[in-house]
Motif scaffolding. Structure first.
Motif, PDB file in Angstrom:
ATOM      1  N   TYR A  22     -58.895  -6.473 -46.999  1.00  0.00           N
ATOM      2  CA  TYR A  22     -57.876  -5.442 -47.103  1.00  0.00           C
ATOM      3  C   TYR A  22     -57.114  -5.510 -48.423  1.00  0.00           C
ATOM      4  N   PHE A  23     -57.102  -6.702 -49.043  1.00  0.00           N
ATOM      5  CA  PHE A  23     -56.347  -6.856 -50.285  1.00  0.00           C
ATOM      6  C   PHE A  23     -57.003  -6.130 -51.452  1.00  0.00           C
ATOM      7  N   LYS A  24     -58.257  -5.736 -51.297  1.00  0.00           N
ATOM      8  CA  LYS A  24     -58.877  -4.890 -52.320  1.00  0.00           C
ATOM      9  C   LYS A  24     -58.130  -3.570 -52.448  1.00  0.00           C
ATOM     10  N   GLY A  25     -57.976  -2.887 -51.327  1.00  0.00           N
ATOM     11  CA  GLY A  25     -57.273  -1.608 -51.345  1.00  0.00           C
ATOM     12  C   GLY A  25     -55.786  -1.761 -51.591  1.00  0.00           C
ATOM     13  N   LEU A  26     -55.188  -2.812 -51.019  1.00  0.00           N
ATOM     14  CA  LEU A  26     -53.756  -3.019 -51.199  1.00  0.00           C
ATOM     15  C   LEU A  26     -53.394  -3.265 -52.653  1.00  0.00           C
ATOM     16  N   SER A  27     -54.279  -3.936 -53.406  1.00  0.00           N
ATOM     17  CA  SER A  27     -53.984  -4.193 -54.817  1.00  0.00           C
ATOM     18  C   SER A  27     -53.927  -2.895 -55.616  1.00  0.00           C
ATOM     19  N   ILE A  28     -54.778  -1.938 -55.259  1.00  0.00           N
ATOM     20  CA  ILE A  28     -54.766  -0.646 -55.955  1.00  0.00           C
ATOM     21  C   ILE A  28     -53.518   0.147 -55.584  1.00  0.00           C
ATOM     22  N   ILE A  29     -53.159   0.115 -54.305  1.00  0.00           N
ATOM     23  CA  ILE A  29     -51.970   0.849 -53.846  1.00  0.00           C
ATOM     24  C   ILE A  29     -50.702   0.263 -54.454  1.00  0.00           C
ATOM     25  N   MET A  30     -50.632  -1.071 -54.536  1.00  0.00           N
ATOM     26  CA  MET A  30     -49.419  -1.733 -54.998  1.00  0.00           C
ATOM     27  C   MET A  30     -49.261  -1.718 -56.511  1.00  0.00           C
ATOM     28  N   LEU A  31     -50.327  -1.454 -57.245  1.00  0.00           N
ATOM     29  CA  LEU A  31     -50.251  -1.494 -58.704  1.00  0.00           C
ATOM     30  C   LEU A  31     -49.223  -0.506 -59.263  1.00  0.00           C
ATOM     31  N   PRO A  32     -49.275   0.776 -58.899  1.00  0.00           N
ATOM     32  CA  PRO A  32     -48.227   1.684 -59.393  1.00  0.00           C
ATOM     33  C   PRO A  32     -46.840   1.350 -58.850  1.00  0.00           C
ATOM     34  N   VAL A  33     -46.783   0.746 -57.669  1.00  0.00           N
ATOM     35  CA  VAL A  33     -45.490   0.360 -57.089  1.00  0.00           C
ATOM     36  C   VAL A  33     -44.813  -0.696 -57.941  1.00  0.00           C
ATOM     37  N   ILE A  34     -45.570  -1.711 -58.355  1.00  0.00           N
ATOM     38  CA  ILE A  34     -44.955  -2.766 -59.151  1.00  0.00           C
ATOM     39  C   ILE A  34     -44.607  -2.282 -60.559  1.00  0.00           C
ATOM     40  N   VAL A  35     -45.365  -1.321 -61.073  1.00  0.00           N
ATOM     41  CA  VAL A  35     -44.993  -0.731 -62.369  1.00  0.00           C
ATOM     42  C   VAL A  35     -43.629  -0.054 -62.265  1.00  0.00           C
ATOM     43  N   ILE A  36     -43.414   0.692 -61.185  1.00  0.00           N
ATOM     44  CA  ILE A  36     -42.121   1.350 -60.973  1.00  0.00           C
ATOM     45  C   ILE A  36     -41.010   0.304 -60.805  1.00  0.00           C
ATOM     46  N   LEU A  37     -41.293  -0.743 -60.041  1.00  0.00           N
ATOM     47  CA  LEU A  37     -40.291  -1.793 -59.827  1.00  0.00           C
ATOM     48  C   LEU A  37     -39.929  -2.494 -61.136  1.00  0.00           C
ATOM     49  N   LEU A  38     -40.915  -2.745 -61.973  1.00  0.00           N
ATOM     50  CA  LEU A  38     -40.650  -3.385 -63.256  1.00  0.00           C
ATOM     51  C   LEU A  38     -39.827  -2.478 -64.171  1.00  0.00           C
ATOM     52  N   LEU A  39     -40.121  -1.189 -64.134  1.00  0.00           N
ATOM     53  CA  LEU A  39     -39.342  -0.239 -64.930  1.00  0.00           C
ATOM     54  C   LEU A  39     -37.896  -0.184 -64.444  1.00  0.00           C
ATOM     55  N   LEU A  40     -37.712  -0.177 -63.122  1.00  0.00           N
ATOM     56  CA  LEU A  40     -36.354  -0.169 -62.568  1.00  0.00           C
ATOM     57  C   LEU A  40     -35.612  -1.455 -62.917  1.00  0.00           C
ATOM     58  N   THR A  41     -36.340  -2.572 -62.918  1.00  0.00           N
ATOM     59  CA  THR A  41     -35.717  -3.848 -63.267  1.00  0.00           C
ATOM     60  C   THR A  41     -35.219  -3.833 -64.706  1.00  0.00           C
ATOM     61  N   MET A  42     -36.030  -3.291 -65.603  1.00  0.00           N
ATOM     62  CA  MET A  42     -35.620  -3.213 -67.000  1.00  0.00           C
ATOM     63  C   MET A  42     -34.450  -2.255 -67.190  1.00  0.00           C
ATOM     64  N   ALA A  43     -34.434  -1.191 -66.390  1.00  0.00           N
ATOM     65  CA  ALA A  43     -33.415  -0.155 -66.583  1.00  0.00           C
ATOM     66  C   ALA A  43     -32.050  -0.556 -66.060  1.00  0.00           C
TER      67      ALA A  43
ATOM     68  N   GLU B 235     -66.118   0.244 -71.423  1.00  0.00           N
ATOM     69  CA  GLU B 235     -66.119   0.651 -70.015  1.00  0.00           C
ATOM     70  C   GLU B 235     -65.036  -0.068 -69.208  1.00  0.00           C
ATOM     71  N   THR B 236     -64.684  -1.268 -69.614  1.00  0.00           N
ATOM     72  CA  THR B 236     -63.675  -2.034 -68.872  1.00  0.00           C
ATOM     73  C   THR B 236     -62.266  -1.856 -69.430  1.00  0.00           C
ATOM     74  N   LEU B 237     -62.144  -1.182 -70.541  1.00  0.00           N
ATOM     75  CA  LEU B 237     -60.851  -1.080 -71.220  1.00  0.00           C
ATOM     76  C   LEU B 237     -59.812  -0.371 -70.364  1.00  0.00           C
ATOM     77  N   LEU B 238     -60.160   0.807 -69.835  1.00  0.00           N
ATOM     78  CA  LEU B 238     -59.185   1.572 -69.046  1.00  0.00           C
ATOM     79  C   LEU B 238     -59.012   1.044 -67.620  1.00  0.00           C
ATOM     80  N   PRO B 239     -60.097   0.796 -66.882  1.00  0.00           N
ATOM     81  CA  PRO B 239     -59.902   0.363 -65.481  1.00  0.00           C
ATOM     82  C   PRO B 239     -59.399  -1.066 -65.318  1.00  0.00           C
TER      83      PRO B 239
END
Length: 403
Positions: free
Chosen positions: A73-94, A147-151
């Motif tokens: 399940y952590f395969k899918g959860l890692s993809i779902i959580m990736l944008p979440v942690i980006v938002i959290l990091l941005l909020l932390t900086m702000a 091929e690996t640069l973006l993903p």
């Protein structure tokens, strides 16, 4: 309690090491918190002990809950959580949080509950799971760097750049762990060299930018430079106060230590219950206590490698290494800082130091390792049941032939 123990799965040795570290942590945390109680409280250290117990209780609750989740399940959860942690990091900086008057831009204050949380600790676990998922996806495939640069590398560098301004040590450790993981995952070495070079170039540009516009990231680069200079230069300065006190504490410990609760340097050493708790442990428990703690982390590393080796698939192996190795790596960095083998980093001692974020994310990572281990146990149980069923069937066939 018995029902809970019956439902505990996974590597028993990892459970035992985690429990030993947690139980042992109460003594040095209670002892070292006297300084915090004097500075920020009414002199009562019991409240800090209760807070530490609450952090550990929640952490082991997270560990228990996570280890019951099938690790795929952590395969899918890692993809779902990736944008979440980006938002959290941005909020932390702000939000530019301050804790007790000090700059605490690494933390975010959760609404409604009033609890501060270090977002980079969650980001590390999610990012390592994400990298493990991608490496599994391209396993046994011939891929180009483009091929690996973006993903793969774009998400890695985005998260690292969001962590870097406030927490260079965590960003550096996370980058190193990603490199180790992609190397073990079979990523081409020539591409890893390109990534390493690119990382150093990005860091150099960031330092130059911070120097050119000091108001954007105030004092951060100067702090990094001063810590490295103080580590290299033997001249005593005011910035050396922490490490000098830590060395005094370690020297006073000798072989057997001064005894639990009898540390003197806890009253002078800043961050004595978190970043420099290892120095307090050696002062109170001596060289033998310090070595015993190192052996516990070494045993944890050994069991993590065993779980990874026995995992049923590539994702399980990479996931265990990705989330488990940083725990031990961080522990040895913390101890190396205390004995001045490494510049001051601000890294805590996993499951020992006080602080909710570190404890919770360490327990989350261990829970993931135990999830992989418990899956292996389930496979073995099914194989044994099938073997027993096959043996019974063969016995019945032999009996029918005799009759």
């Amino acid at each position: 309690m018995k029902s809970v123990l019956r439902n505990i799965k996974g590597d028993r040795m990892i459970w035992a090491v985690a429990a030993l570290l947690a139980i042992f942590s109460f003594l040095p945390v209670y002892s070292a918190s006297s300084n915090l109680a004097y500075l920020y409280g009414d002199g009562d250290t019991f409240g800090f002990l209760v807070k530490h117990f609450a952090h550990l209780a929640l952490g082991f609750g997270i560990m228990y809950w996570v280890h019951k989740i099938p690790y795929h399940y952590f395969k899918g959860l890692s993809i779902i959580m990736l944008p979440v942690i980006v938002i959290l990091l941005l909020l932390t900086m702000a939000q530019n949080t301050t804790i007790e008057g000090a700059n605490a831009s690494r933390w975010i204050r959760l609404p409604f509950v009033g609890v501060t949380f270090q977002t980079s600790t969650l980001s590390a676990v999610v990012l390592m799971a994400f990298v493990a998922r991608y490496l599994t996806k391209i396993k046994d495939k011939s891929v180009t760097f483009k091929e690996t640069l973006l993903p793969l590398w774009l998400p890695v560098f985005i998260i690292l750049m969001l962590i870097l301004p406030a927490n260079f040590s965590t960003a550096a450790i996370l980058f190193a762990m990603v490199i180790v993981l992609v190397f073990l995952g079979g990523y081409p070495l020539r591409y890893i060299t390109v990534v390493l070079g690119s990382g150093f170039v990005v860091l150099a540009f960031f330092v130059l930018f911070a120097k050119a516009f000091p108001g954007v990231f105030p004092n951060r680069v100067d702090t990094w430079v001063s810590r490295v200079e103080n580590f290299v230069d033997d001249t005593d300065t005011e910035e050396d106060y922490q490490i000098e006190r830590a060395k005094i504490a370690i020297a006073r410990g000798e072989l057997l230590g001064k005894g639990p609760g009898k540390s003197v340097q806890r009253n002078f050493l800043p961050q004595s219950s978190s970043d420099f708790i290892y120095a307090i442990i050696v002062e109170e428990w001596g060289l033998f206590g310090g070595l015993f703690l190192m052996l516990l982390y070494a045993l944890l590393l050994f069991r993590i490698v065993i779980v990874a080796h026995k995992s049923a698939d590539v994702f399980g192996k990479l996931l265990v290494i990705g989330v488990g190795l940083p725990i031990v790596f961080q522990a040895f960095i913390n101890m190396a800082v205390a004995v001045e083998l490494f510049p001051v980093t601000g890294q805590t001692l996993p499951l020992i130091s006080s602080g909710g974020s570190s404890i919770w994310m360490t327990c989350l990572a261990i829970g993931i390792v135990l999830s992989v281990s418990s899956n292996r146990e389930e496979i073995l149980e099914k194989e044994n049941m099938m073997q027993e069923s096959s043996d019974d069937k063969d016995a019945l066939e032999i009996l029918s032939e005799v009759v």
